[in-house]
Design a protein around this motif. Structure first.
Motif, PDB file in Angstrom:
ATOM      1  N   GLU A 163       0.807  -1.230   0.000  1.00  0.00           N
ATOM      2  CA  GLU A 163       0.000   0.000   0.000  1.00  0.00           C
ATOM      3  C   GLU A 163       0.837   1.277   0.000  1.00  0.00           C
ATOM      4  N   GLY A 164       2.103   1.148  -0.362  1.00  0.00           N
ATOM      5  CA  GLY A 164       2.939   2.328  -0.561  1.00  0.00           C
ATOM      6  C   GLY A 164       3.332   3.054   0.714  1.00  0.00           C
ATOM      7  N   ILE A 165       4.077   4.147   0.536  1.00  0.00           N
ATOM      8  CA  ILE A 165       4.460   5.033   1.639  1.00  0.00           C
ATOM      9  C   ILE A 165       3.625   6.300   1.482  1.00  0.00           C
ATOM     10  N   LYS A 166       2.665   6.473   2.369  1.00  0.00           N
ATOM     11  CA  LYS A 166       1.715   7.582   2.239  1.00  0.00           C
ATOM     12  C   LYS A 166       1.737   8.476   3.472  1.00  0.00           C
ATOM     13  N   ALA A 167       1.638   9.789   3.219  1.00  0.00           N
ATOM     14  CA  ALA A 167       1.682  10.773   4.302  1.00  0.00           C
ATOM     15  C   ALA A 167       0.542  10.546   5.302  1.00  0.00           C
ATOM     16  N   LYS A 168      -0.618  10.129   4.828  1.00  0.00           N
ATOM     17  CA  LYS A 168      -1.764   9.899   5.711  1.00  0.00           C
ATOM     18  C   LYS A 168      -1.437   8.854   6.767  1.00  0.00           C
ATOM     19  N   GLU A 169      -0.824   7.764   6.344  1.00  0.00           N
ATOM     20  CA  GLU A 169      -0.466   6.696   7.277  1.00  0.00           C
ATOM     21  C   GLU A 169       0.658   7.136   8.210  1.00  0.00           C
ATOM     22  N   VAL A 170       1.653   7.820   7.665  1.00  0.00           N
ATOM     23  CA  VAL A 170       2.762   8.327   8.483  1.00  0.00           C
ATOM     24  C   VAL A 170       2.233   9.289   9.550  1.00  0.00           C
ATOM     25  N   ASN A 171       1.321  10.181   9.153  1.00  0.00           N
ATOM     26  CA  ASN A 171       0.764  11.155  10.097  1.00  0.00           C
ATOM     27  C   ASN A 171      -0.058  10.501  11.206  1.00  0.00           C
ATOM     28  N   PHE A 172      -0.685   9.374  10.896  1.00  0.00           N
ATOM     29  CA  PHE A 172      -1.434   8.654  11.929  1.00  0.00           C
ATOM     30  C   PHE A 172      -0.528   8.310  13.106  1.00  0.00           C
ATOM     31  N   PHE A 173       0.663   7.810  12.801  1.00  0.00           N
ATOM     32  CA  PHE A 173       1.599   7.427  13.864  1.00  0.00           C
ATOM     33  C   PHE A 173       2.312   8.643  14.462  1.00  0.00           C
ATOM     34  N   LEU A 174       2.570   9.652  13.637  1.00  0.00           N
ATOM     35  CA  LEU A 174       3.190  10.871  14.161  1.00  0.00           C
ATOM     36  C   LEU A 174       2.273  11.569  15.172  1.00  0.00           C
ATOM     37  N   GLN A 175       0.979  11.535  14.923  1.00  0.00           N
ATOM     38  CA  GLN A 175       0.024  12.154  15.846  1.00  0.00           C
ATOM     39  C   GLN A 175       0.069  11.490  17.224  1.00  0.00           C
ATOM     40  N   ILE A 176       0.238  10.163  17.236  1.00  0.00           N
ATOM     41  CA  ILE A 176       0.347   9.441  18.509  1.00  0.00           C
ATOM     42  C   ILE A 176       1.637   9.833  19.232  1.00  0.00           C
ATOM     43  N   LEU A 177       2.728   9.915  18.470  1.00  0.00           N
ATOM     44  CA  LEU A 177       4.010  10.311  19.063  1.00  0.00           C
ATOM     45  C   LEU A 177       3.962  11.749  19.552  1.00  0.00           C
ATOM     46  N   ASN A 178       3.334  12.619  18.776  1.00  0.00           N
ATOM     47  CA  ASN A 178       3.187  14.023  19.192  1.00  0.00           C
ATOM     48  C   ASN A 178       2.416  14.120  20.511  1.00  0.00           C
ATOM     49  N   LYS A 179       1.359  13.350  20.620  1.00  0.00           N
ATOM     50  CA  LYS A 179       0.504  13.401  21.800  1.00  0.00           C
ATOM     51  C   LYS A 179       1.241  12.926  23.050  1.00  0.00           C
ATOM     52  N   ASN A 180       2.117  11.925  22.872  1.00  0.00           N
ATOM     53  CA  ASN A 180       2.834  11.352  24.014  1.00  0.00           C
ATOM     54  C   ASN A 180       4.154  12.058  24.307  1.00  0.00           C
ATOM     55  N   SER A 181       4.535  12.979  23.424  1.00  0.00           N
ATOM     56  CA  SER A 181       5.834  13.656  23.573  1.00  0.00           C
ATOM     57  C   SER A 181       5.817  14.668  24.713  1.00  0.00           C
ATOM     58  N   LYS A 182       6.924  14.720  25.453  1.00  0.00           N
ATOM     59  CA  LYS A 182       7.069  15.704  26.535  1.00  0.00           C
ATOM     60  C   LYS A 182       7.717  16.987  26.031  1.00  0.00           C
ATOM     61  N   SER A 183       8.183  16.949  24.796  1.00  0.00           N
ATOM     62  CA  SER A 183       8.851  18.116  24.227  1.00  0.00           C
ATOM     63  C   SER A 183       7.834  19.212  23.905  1.00  0.00           C
ATOM     64  N   PRO A 184       8.106  20.453  24.268  1.00  0.00           N
ATOM     65  CA  PRO A 184       7.156  21.553  24.030  1.00  0.00           C
ATOM     66  C   PRO A 184       7.186  22.108  22.608  1.00  0.00           C
ATOM     67  N   LYS A 185       8.113  21.625  21.794  1.00  0.00           N
ATOM     68  CA  LYS A 185       8.237  22.167  20.439  1.00  0.00           C
ATOM     69  C   LYS A 185       7.024  21.808  19.588  1.00  0.00           C
ATOM     70  N   LYS A 186       6.957  22.409  18.404  1.00  0.00           N
ATOM     71  CA  LYS A 186       5.833  22.186  17.497  1.00  0.00           C
ATOM     72  C   LYS A 186       5.709  20.709  17.125  1.00  0.00           C
ATOM     73  N   ASN A 187       4.482  20.331  16.754  1.00  0.00           N
ATOM     74  CA  ASN A 187       4.229  18.956  16.347  1.00  0.00           C
ATOM     75  C   ASN A 187       4.964  18.605  15.060  1.00  0.00           C
ATOM     76  N   VAL A 188       5.318  17.342  14.945  1.00  0.00           N
ATOM     77  CA  VAL A 188       5.972  16.826  13.743  1.00  0.00           C
ATOM     78  C   VAL A 188       4.884  16.357  12.779  1.00  0.00           C
ATOM     79  N   LYS A 189       5.003  16.727  11.507  1.00  0.00           N
ATOM     80  CA  LYS A 189       4.008  16.348  10.495  1.00  0.00           C
ATOM     81  C   LYS A 189       4.700  15.842   9.230  1.00  0.00           C
ATOM     82  N   ALA A 190       3.915  15.184   8.410  1.00  0.00           N
ATOM     83  CA  ALA A 190       4.421  14.669   7.132  1.00  0.00           C
ATOM     84  C   ALA A 190       3.540  15.159   5.991  1.00  0.00           C
TER      85      ALA A 190
END
Length: 471
Positions: free
Chosen positions: A433-460
């Motif tokens: 099913e390829g490498i798609k930004a939608k799928e990457v962002n799904f996991f990045l959103q979870i990491l962003n939510k659990n991150s203790k770092s105050p910097k901006k969210n990571v997106k794809a």
């Protein structure tokens, strides 16, 4: 302008999530990550006009690409994820140098190892052939730490809803059909040996190993059929990415309690969801033991067959064998199911050492190496799409290769006119099913939510087909 890390993946089910984790931490350090399939990353690097960035891949790149890559990147790094834990020093001493073409090893600036054992052997066998060798551990094992478990939560719920209580068997026989000789000839693992006599010897040894594995596969399939019928145990079989799905489905098509799940996603949620893991030396047994999942080693066959296999199989992992419950027959299996085993503290200590799990963060150690390198990493401008996606070309290629040529090759092979590995046409796709930004962002959103770092969210965002930008 940012420093860029180009992360290439070959087999999505193994490399996707761990490289998203590494990309997340890299983006937090203000790197831009261009993340995608190996072919698309190389294609992008070939066409880009600037020279800069870090190229990261799991093994050696073919010599035909090296001269071009050297003109487009500043630093070439490798996390050798093909060389897993639990094997002997003797085996590693042969395996590590074989991960590279002789002409390309010198182009590796940073070589990241899983554990102290591999670090020591890499230093001895690679020596001055590569740049700096560092014992960092793998992000692939880092992702199994409890703080990242939410990455798998949704998938675990889906699996449990579908199968409820089940036992998982992760296969890694590789040679599972009567065409195993053609499979050996196709992969030609002995071909890097220049000496003709040694080349023929290696060829014979590989063919002997393939024959033993095919025999063990036959023993195990009969065992699984037997326990499924007698005890009504629900078993989900997950084939190795290099095995034919069609062969597995054909064998168990009439067994209601046995299910075949193609290896199209990360295996870890399957381990989390199951009642216990059955294996025969697979690296996933380490993952199972790390989360205290009941783990059992199938050793099915006569005493002579089992002894012969363990003495001769190049991939026999004694450490894995030692920390798993041994199952030789159906009685052993039932006892294992009734008496749930957990990983002992002694074994857990050994497992931590083998997997680099005791390291706080392999991703952080890798990024520290990038920061401290003496090689200057040039910053590059925001990437732009360089060419139109070749969707039509890919469609025609797929049609010709899979729907026409594959059937033609199979027909000619069965007639004896070709000696070709026809099983490869039934294997799971490497980049499902390829490498798609939608799928990457799904996991990045979870990491962003659990991150203790105050910097901006990571997106794809999508750059090209099978190519995303993370920052």
């Amino acid at each position: 302008m940012k420093k860029t890390i180009y992360i290439a993946i070959e087999i999505k089910v193994r490399e996707f999530l761990s490289n998203i984790l590494l990309s997340f931490f890299a983006a937090k350090k203000n790197y831009r990550i261009i993340f995608g399939s190996k072919n698309q990353i190389i294609n992008y690097l070939t066409k880009k006009k600037t020279k800069g960035g870090i190229f990261l891949y799991k093994a050696g790149i073919h010599k035909k690409y090296i001269s071009t890559l050297n003109k487009k990147i500043d630093l070439h790094a490798t996390i050798d994820q093909e060389i897993g834990p639990g094997l002997s020093d003797k085996f590693y001493s042969k395996l590590i140098p074989q991960s590279f073409h002789r002409e390309t090893a010198k182009d590796i600036d940073l070589y990241f190892c899983l554990n102290a054992q591999l670090f020591k052997i890499a230093k001895k066998t690679l020596g001055n052939k590569v740049g700096k060798i560092v014992n960092t551990g793998w992000p692939r094992f880092e992702i199994f730490k409890s703080q990242h478990s939410k990455l798998f939560s949704d998938k675990v719920k889906q699996i449990k809803k579908k199968y409820d209580n089940f036992y998982l068997f992760n296969s890694d026989f590789f040679f599972i059909s009567k065409y195993y000789k053609e499979q050996v000839l196709h992969y030609a693992p002995w071909s890097i040996e220049e000496n003709k006599q040694k080349r023929e010897l290696n060829k014979r040894l590989v063919l002997e190993e393939a024959s033993r594995r095919f025999k063990e596969f036959s023993n195990v399939q009969n065992f699984l059929k037997d326990v499924s019928e007698k005890f009504k145990i629900k078993i989900v079989i997950r084939p190795h990415p290099g095995e034919s799905i069609k062969v597995w489905k054909k064998i168990f098509k009439n067994y209601k309690n046995i299910f075949i799940e193609p290896p199209l996603d990360d295996v870890h949620p399957w381990i989390m969801a199951c009642k216990g893991l059955l294996h025969r030396g697979c690296t996933t047994s380490y993952q199972s033991a790390l989360i205290n999942k009941p783990t059992a080693y199938l050793t099915i066959g006569t005493k002579k067959e089992i002894k012969d296999f363990h003495l001769n199989d190049w991939h026999f992992k004694k450490a894995v064998f030692d920390f798993s419950t041994k199952i030789n027959n159906s009685k052993d299996l039932i006892n294992w199911i009734k008496n749930t085993n957990k990983t002992s503290k002694k074994n857990l200590k050994k497992i931590y050492k083998d997997t680099g799990y005791d390291k706080n963060s392999p991703s952080a150690l890798i990024l520290k190496c990038f920061k401290n390198t003496k090689i200057k990493i040039n910053k590059e401008p925001t990437p732009t799409k360089m060419y139109e996606d070749s969707s039509k070309i890919k469609f025609y290629y797929y049609f010709l290769r899979h729907l026409f040529l594959s059937k033609l090759f199979i027909y000619f092979t069965k007639l004896g006119l070709l000696s070709k590995n026809i099983e490869k046409y039934d294997m799971a796709p490497k980049i499902f099913e390829g490498i798609k930004a939608k799928e990457v962002n799904f996991f990045l959103q979870i990491l962003n939510k659990n991150s203790k770092s105050p910097k901006k969210n990571v997106k794809a965002y999508q750059l090209n087909q099978d190519l995303v930008v993370i920052e």
